[in-house]
Design a protein around this motif. Structure first.
Motif: not given
Length: 964
Positions: A816-820, A837-842
């Motif tokens: 979840r640190a991707h979001q930060g 970065e959010m794409t990496s989280l998804l």
């Protein structure tokens, strides 16, 4: 091995169990996703606990003769109880008020509240009506706010007692001790509105004392008045009068009451001053006025009791007389109309009640003598022990029977509020019980206002339907419709259907769909009585109008399974589980996995179910989840604790919350006393928005902790989660004084950081988190600490330091640190990097609606709309996508489409922000009436919302100008 498993499961004779009369449960008034049991279960075969909830799916899916399928999924070769049959499914009926138009109903309630405030009328019932309306919205915060407001505005001791007990009942999961004595003094964190003494003995006219009486510093004992020697009455060890030492003075004792062989000396003027009848007796034209000895042997009072009357007449106070003497005084006061003495006795007796036992011994005499406070206090003892007290025959007789209601009413302690609370608790415990029926009948007898009658009649219909008494159910539902509750037409249709009149049910619901504005529940109910394409079309419409209804997803999933489309069936049921942790949907998915032979996935879902409700019964209530896990033991991989930790790390890092719950439950089966695992379980449940189950796990963590410093931390989290921030900080400090630990530092940092901080204070919170990471812990928790540090650095505009913290968190797989980190990129004007970065989280959290929603903030308009559409598809309850799309449409001068976007969401989720935005749009379009309606509905839910109040006042002024 599979054959052995099937042989074992067949030996349970589940087919016979499934041939029992089918039960179609409905959503009770307090339905939640989590249960309220206290155990997590173990890996060994355990004795069946008493079921607190019966599986919805098993009640409606166990089909003895499931339709045969053509592919790999054969009912007779895979499961002894057959495949889940779509035709056996039915939607639940909500046992609460459900207006056709929630917004208009909320607005009308707000207008009633404003009118009552203006006229000085009783507001308590207005807030109780709001509580009934909020049930259909499913927001526990709104329910509690309405109860609190009703308690604040309760002007009589009876309703204060009822509502204080109700508030305490709703907060029972938050207590360190789940079953504290009912009338114990308040603890340091007990809300003032729940104080038992304040409810009965409130000193303020408003009914709410400024300070809890239990915490008020007692005044110093008054100096005893100097009494004449002849009036001093000594007492022996039993607090009775010492008759041998009583002294008499012929100058002051001018009257003697003869009782049997004893004479009680009194002062005529003092006795006469107690009441007008006594004054007439002693100074009027009666023969007793000329006598100094009066025979009271036949007046129902003992010599001891008469001495107490004499003492009270002289000094105006009641000393520490025993209860039997107090009861004699109360009877004397009633007989001779001694109002002051009666009030004093009522107060004194009420203060003697400490629990259910004392209440049972005094309630009958209190009712006979119409002692309002005594009865209220006894009632309070019963209410604060719910639901346990309802199992006591004497309590049940008083609260449930018509005679009991009449007796309570005569003593001023029967009301709609009382039976609303009692029936609410009874329906939580057992919807089909006789106790529930009797309490709802008493609720109907107390109903006066239209909403009272609608609620009582509709709930009676629901209970009768559940009990299989379909004719009675239809009658109750029809009466509810006659009182104006349109939703009860669904109950009428269901009852007709159960009586074999399917076409009549269809015609009725067809008329409802035609006559009223469309709502999801209307099409869902009509679909029950359709077949084929028409049924599927109605279910699609129901989902479009209200995507939170679970029945359409479940039906479509079961239908797809019957067509051998397992993958699509799983995708359909996953749509619900992506936004709601519903145990019945988890059970259905586990059933699918059993059919497919994916026993690992089936066990995962069963473990998740047991986390939410440790007493959940599967397969028509015939099998506890732990038994199914035990039967599947040979079909799944057995892991030791080390393997479980590795699996938990992978699931946690993969943002697989259900999988993480299952692993933790498996570990707790091996180590049920592991408080650290219980704590992690509570964190996962909070993330999944299962508040009650989370608090249960947190309390179990506290109770199972063997170290004082750990227990203090868990107590601190309980206090923090219930709004006691300062007390939580104190617990963290106490824990740190015993031993430095990660969790103590983390709690302290979290509590301090939960406020607007200057840079210096914020950096001190970072230092606390650094201290936390210097203590022993695992990477799961350390990753969270680094993530929090990054958030604080961002707030302080220290973006490089934030980047470093987020990078460390990602290096130890805190996904979840991707979001930060995306936020940091955006603040550095690197919008494309933030999007990536959010794409990496998804890529990891593929079905995260919040991640799609967050990524939309860093995307261009078309990509943002695409992400928000996906967020709505994954979680239709999130309101930001609707607001964004409406704002875009408004910018494009498509006012009607913008209003329609918000209206679509408001049809199934009345929300403050949605209502405020629609009101603002309508105000800009000059539609004052609609603006006022939406503002009123929003203010009904949040009366102090500043922006809405400003818009409401502005619209009201416009409306007044246009009228003039």
């Amino acid at each position: 091995m599979t054959n052995n498993f099937l042989t074992t499961i067949r030996s349970l004779k589940l087919i016979e169990g499934c041939k029992a009369a089918q039960i179609y449960p409905f959503n009770s008034v307090a339905s939640t996703s989590g249960g309220s049991g206290d155990g997590g279960g173990g890996a060994k075969l355990l004795p069946l606990p008493p079921p607190r909830s019966v599986s919805l799916m098993s009640a409606s899916l166990c089909y003895p003769h499931a339709p045969a399928t053509s592919g790999a999924f054969s009912s007779d070769s895979t499961l002894p109880c057959g495949l889940p049959a779509a035709a056996a499914l039915e939607p639940a009926l909500d046992a609460c008020l459900r207006p056709v138009d929630h917004v208009s109903a909320l607005a009308a309630s707000f207008r009633r509240m404003s009118s009552a405030e203006t006229k000085g009328d009783d507001l308590c019932d207005v807030y109780l009506e709001q509580h009934a309306l909020f049930h259909a919205l499913g927001d526990p915060r709104l329910l509690r706010r309405a109860l609190r407001a009703a308690r604040v505005h309760a002007t009589d001791s009876h309703r204060r007692v009822v509502l204080a007990a109700w508030l305490r009942h709703e907060r029972r999961e938050d207590e360190f001790d789940p079953m504290p004595p009912p009338l114990d003094p308040c603890g340091p964190t007990t809300p003032l509105l729940e104080c038992p003494r304040s409810a009965v003995f409130a000193t303020e006219s408003s009914g709410v004392d400024p300070v809890c009486p239990c915490r008020r510093t007692p005044p110093p004992p008054p100096r005893p008045p100097r009494l004449r020697r002849d009036t001093i009455l000594r007492r022996n060890a039993s607090i009775a009068f010492d008759e041998s030492e009583e002294e008499e003075d012929d100058e002051t004792n001018d009257l003697w009451f003869v009782i049997g062989q004893e004479e009680v000396a009194c002062e005529r003027s003092c006795i006469a001053a107690l009441a007008k009848p006594l004054n007439t007796l002693l100074y009027g034209g009666f023969a007793e006025a000329r006598r100094d000895h009066i025979d009271f042997s036949r007046d129902g009072i003992s010599a001891r009791g008469m001495r107490a009357v004499a003492a009270y007449s002289r000094h105006g106070r009641l000393d520490d007389f025993p209860p039997d003497t107090m009861l004699e005084l109360l009877a004397f006061a009633n007989k001779f109309c001694c109002d002051g003495l009666k009030v004093a006795c009522d107060n004194k007796l009420a203060s003697m009640v400490r629990g259910v036992d004392e209440a049972l011994s005094l309630i009958d005499l209190g009712l006979e003598e119409a002692a309002h406070l005594l009865v209220a206090t006894c009632l309070q003892a019963f209410l604060r022990e719910l639901p346990k007290s309802l199992s006591h025959p004497e309590v049940a007789r008083l609260l449930c029977s018509p005679e009991g209601r009449e007796r309570l009413d005569a003593a001023g302690n029967a009301s709609f509020a009382l039976y609303y609370f009692l029936s609410y608790v009874a329906m939580e415990e057992d919807t089909r019980s006789n106790t529930t029926v009797m309490l709802l009948e008493r609720l109907w007898e107390c109903a006066e206002l239209p909403w009272h009658k609608q609620l009582a009649l509709h709930q009676l219909g629901c209970v009768m339907l559940e009990r299989g008494e379909f004719k009675d159910a239809q009658e109750w539902f029809e009466e509810a419709v006659a009182e104006g509750h349109v939703y009860s037409l669904a109950g009428v249709a269901r009852a007709k259907f159960k009586c074999g009149h399917k076409y009549m049910a269809y015609k009725l619901m067809n008329r409802v769909v035609t006559d009223y504005d469309p709502a999801g529940w209307m099409y869902q109910e009509r679909a029950v009585y359709c077949v084929g394409k028409e049924k599927m079309a109605d279910l699609r419409t129901a989902t479009q109008l209200d995507p939170t209804l679970t029945y359409p997803y479940k039906y479509r999933a079961a239908a797809l399974l019957e067509e051998d489309k397992m993958e699509r069936a799983l995708e359909e049921i996953d749509k619900v589980l992506s936004f709601r942790m519903a145990t019945d949907c988890l059970e259905l998915r586990a059933w699918f996995y059993l059919v497919a032979g994916d026993f690992e996935a089936a066990v995962r879902d069963v473990r998740a179910i047991l986390t939410l409700d440790p007493t959940y019964m599967m397969f028509h209530g015939k099998m506890h989840g732990e038994q199914l896990i035990e039967l599947l033991r040979g079909q799944v991989q057995q892991r030791d604790m080390a393997d479980c930790w590795l699996q938990l790390y992978d699931r946690w890092s993969g943002v697989d919350d259900i999988g993480s719950l299952a692993v933790v439950q498996q570990m707790l089966a091996r180590e049920p006393g592991n408080s650290s695992l219980r704590f992690r379980q509570s964190l996962l449940l909070l993330r999944l928005n299962c508040q009650k189950a989370a608090m249960r796990s947190l309390r179990l963590a506290r109770n199972s902790s063997i170290h004082d410093h750990e227990r203090l931390v868990y107590e601190g989290w309980i206090l923090y989660d219930t709004g006691h921030r300062d007390e939580a900080l104190e617990k963290a400090e106490q824990s740190l004084s015993l031993q430095r630990s990660f969790e103590a530092f983390f709690l302290k940092a979290y509590a301090l950081g939960d406020s607007s901080l200057d840079v210096e204070s914020a950096l001190s919170v970072v230092q606390l988190l650094e201290h936390a990471n210097s203590c022993a812990s695992d990477n799961l928790r350390k990753g969270q600490a680094y993530n929090n540090m990054g958030s604080i650095y961002v707030d302080c505009d220290l973006l490089d330091e934030a980047t470093e913290c987020y990078s460390i968190a990602l290096s130890i797989k805190h996904t979840r640190a991707h979001q930060g980190l995306a936020r940091v990129h955006f603040l550095k004007n690197r919008k494309k990097a933030a999007f990536d970065e959010m794409t990496s989280l998804l890529k990891i959290a593929k079905n995260s609606a919040s991640a799609y929603e967050k990524r939309s903030e860093y995307a261009e308009r078309d990509a943002a709309k695409s992400d928000l559409n996906m967020a709505t598809l994954l979680d239709p309850t999130r309101t930001y996508p609707y607001r964004y799309r409406a704002a875009v449409l408004m910018d494009e001068n498509k006012e009607e489409e913008a209003i329609g976007e918000l209206t679509q969401a408001l049809a199934f989720k009345p929300d403050l922000q949605l209502l405020h935005l629609r009101a603002a749009f309508q105000d800009s379009m000059g539609d004052s009436a609609s603006t006022l309606r939406d503002c009123e509905a929003a203010l009904c839910m949040h009366p102090e919302h500043g922006d809405t109040l400003e818009l409401y006042n502005k619209a009201s002024a416009k409306a007044e100008q246009s009228e003039s």
